[in-house]
Design an enzyme around this catalytic site. Sequence first.
Site, PDB file in Angstrom:
ATOM      1  N   SER A  57      -1.318  37.211  39.518  1.00  0.00           N
ATOM      2  CA  SER A  57      -2.207  38.449  39.723  1.00  0.00           C
ATOM      3  C   SER A  57      -2.668  39.714  40.216  1.00  0.00           C
ATOM      4  CB  SER A  57      -3.377  36.840  41.145  1.00  0.00           C
ATOM      5  OG  SER A  57      -4.337  37.663  41.491  1.00  0.00           O
ATOM      6  N   GLY A 108      -7.692  41.835  38.746  1.00  0.00           N
ATOM      7  CA  GLY A 108      -7.622  40.855  37.655  1.00  0.00           C
ATOM      8  C   GLY A 108      -5.875  39.760  37.415  1.00  0.00           C
ATOM      9  N   LYS A 115      -6.195  37.178  30.179  1.00  0.00           N
ATOM     10  CA  LYS A 115      -6.169  38.633  31.635  1.00  0.00           C
ATOM     11  C   LYS A 115      -7.620  38.279  32.005  1.00  0.00           C
ATOM     12  CE  LYS A 115      -5.779  42.219  33.754  1.00  0.00           C
ATOM     13  NZ  LYS A 115      -5.621  44.179  33.270  1.00  0.00           N
ATOM     14  N   ASP A 120       0.440  53.911  35.199  1.00  0.00           N
ATOM     15  CA  ASP A 120       0.638  52.961  36.401  1.00  0.00           C
ATOM     16  C   ASP A 120       1.940  52.367  35.619  1.00  0.00           C
ATOM     17  OD1 ASP A 120       0.976  51.673  38.293  1.00  0.00           O
ATOM     18  OD2 ASP A 120      -0.223  50.156  38.264  1.00  0.00           O
TER      19      ASP A 120
END
Length: 593
Positions: free
Chosen positions: A305, A309, A326, A432
């Site tokens: 988590s 999401g 997701k 990311d």
Amino acid sequence: MLPPWRKRCGLGAGTSLGLRFRLGPPSPFWLAFHAAGTRTEATPVNGLSGSIPASLGDCKQLDMLNLSFNSLQGTIPSELVNSTSLVSLDLSNNNLTGSIPFQIGALLQLLRLDISFNNLSGQLPFTLGQCVQLSSLRLRSNMLNGSIPESFSDLKSVDQIDLSRNYFVGQIPEFFASMVFLEQLDLSINIFEGPIPTGGIFQNHSAVILDGNAGLCASAATNLFQFPVCTTKPAVKSKRKVLLLVKVIPPIAIALLSFIFFMATLLKRRQAQAGPYYNETMKKVSYGDIVKATNWFSPINKISSSHTGSIYIGRFEFDTDLVAIKLFHLEENGARNSFLSECEVLRNTRHRNIVKAVTVCSTVDLQNNEFKAIVFDFMANGSLDMWVHPKLHQNSPKRALSFGQRLRIAMDVALALDYMHNQLTPPLIHCDLKPGNVLLDYDMTARVGDFGSSRFLSSSPGSPEDLVGVEGTIGYIAPEYCMGYKVSTGCDVYGFGVLLLEMLTGRRPTDAMFTDGLSLHRFVSSAFPSRLGEVLDPHMAHEQHHEFDNVLEQRYIVPLVEVGLMCSMESPKDRPGMAEVCPKILSLKESFF
């Protein structure tokens, strides 16, 4: 004058075995010949150096040769096979190099072969399978590689096989299970992967050693070796489903033509909304389908988590495969943009090292609230973060990643980034990249996921879309982010460099030890290259014994760490591009395997 054994074996005056003689006690090397001439045996005590002379092959009646526990160097002379009466050959515990001679299959009388603890390399010659009377085969602690030849299935009389501490790859051959006389099998510390055979000797856990092969998995019914249960995808064979395929092929063909035309138009103008595209080209799932698949969003089904999401494991009633679902927390800031970003990426990318979406659900829930979810293929081995930092995860793998696996994962991630940066128009920046966003399939293939922060580079210089916002994860964000730089491929390269160093050291860039200006990059750089062993992950499972740690480090680890250091340089202009990084890692991978 030549010793009598030299004359008998045909060794000339110029031939040397590197013997060391001393006064007093007998020479440390002796050859005893039986008076009848029916048996000749060579046995060492200690102290031999130099190479094995090829002329030993002229000893036609030599049936036992033992040169173990010496300092012999060079290769195994192929002429030894001329001694066709050899029953036992022991060259273990020396410094022999090169490969096992291809001609070894000519030793048809051979019962025992021991070449353990040497520096032998190359693949096993398939001719070794011609030594059908072999009962003991010991090749432990060398640098042998490749797969086990199929010809080994002819070794019906063998009762002991030790191939441990080498670089053997592929699946463990099923024919080992059919060797009725086999009593001991040691395949530990290699790079074997895939399912472990279940019959024969594999039913006796104490007779088989498989430790150090991180890619192995076992049958759920007969898991005697404490390896993960194999994940299989059931084949669809029913007649009903075959008939169904026949019915749907024509409309699918029409849909594909429409899809190609649609994609051509889509690439010209990037749309912000992804719902209609997915609804038309992917299988449709409803909110109710997702509720049932996740067991009513049970906490047991939740994998992870985040702010935007949660990810659940599930299975739809109309399918047999597990999926990862997701769900986006649309009440949170950024969740909607994250959903749209992922949809845009997934509809414009297709690569084996990028996670694959099964479908998208954009609807409302039972309270008429907006509901958005993306369904992905399930990654059976979780995230890279679970494997690099197992203590921080519950139900994480108990085995460490081998260096070979880390090298493969590095190659997979590099290929994904190269595709995103250099093969897509416009280029795609992940923004990311970190171990938690690198997922591992059932065969440990790495796939980059979570594109919620990603963006395509605008073709217009200075576009607001290229300005960097507060995105990414602390420790993996390129330093230029804090100085107002625009998004660039260099941002991902920096994240890749940090990920690579983290994977090899087992330390997060946010580790508590990194204070007062010390960073993961500087920590590794200070030990590079002479003291690199001090900073490497101590749990890294090497595929060889400790005598060759230095060889592994110099040939493979040092160059790979150097790539990580180059990619994580503070200045973007000092970093290489992925087009330069990929060939370097590929060269290391091909050489290693």
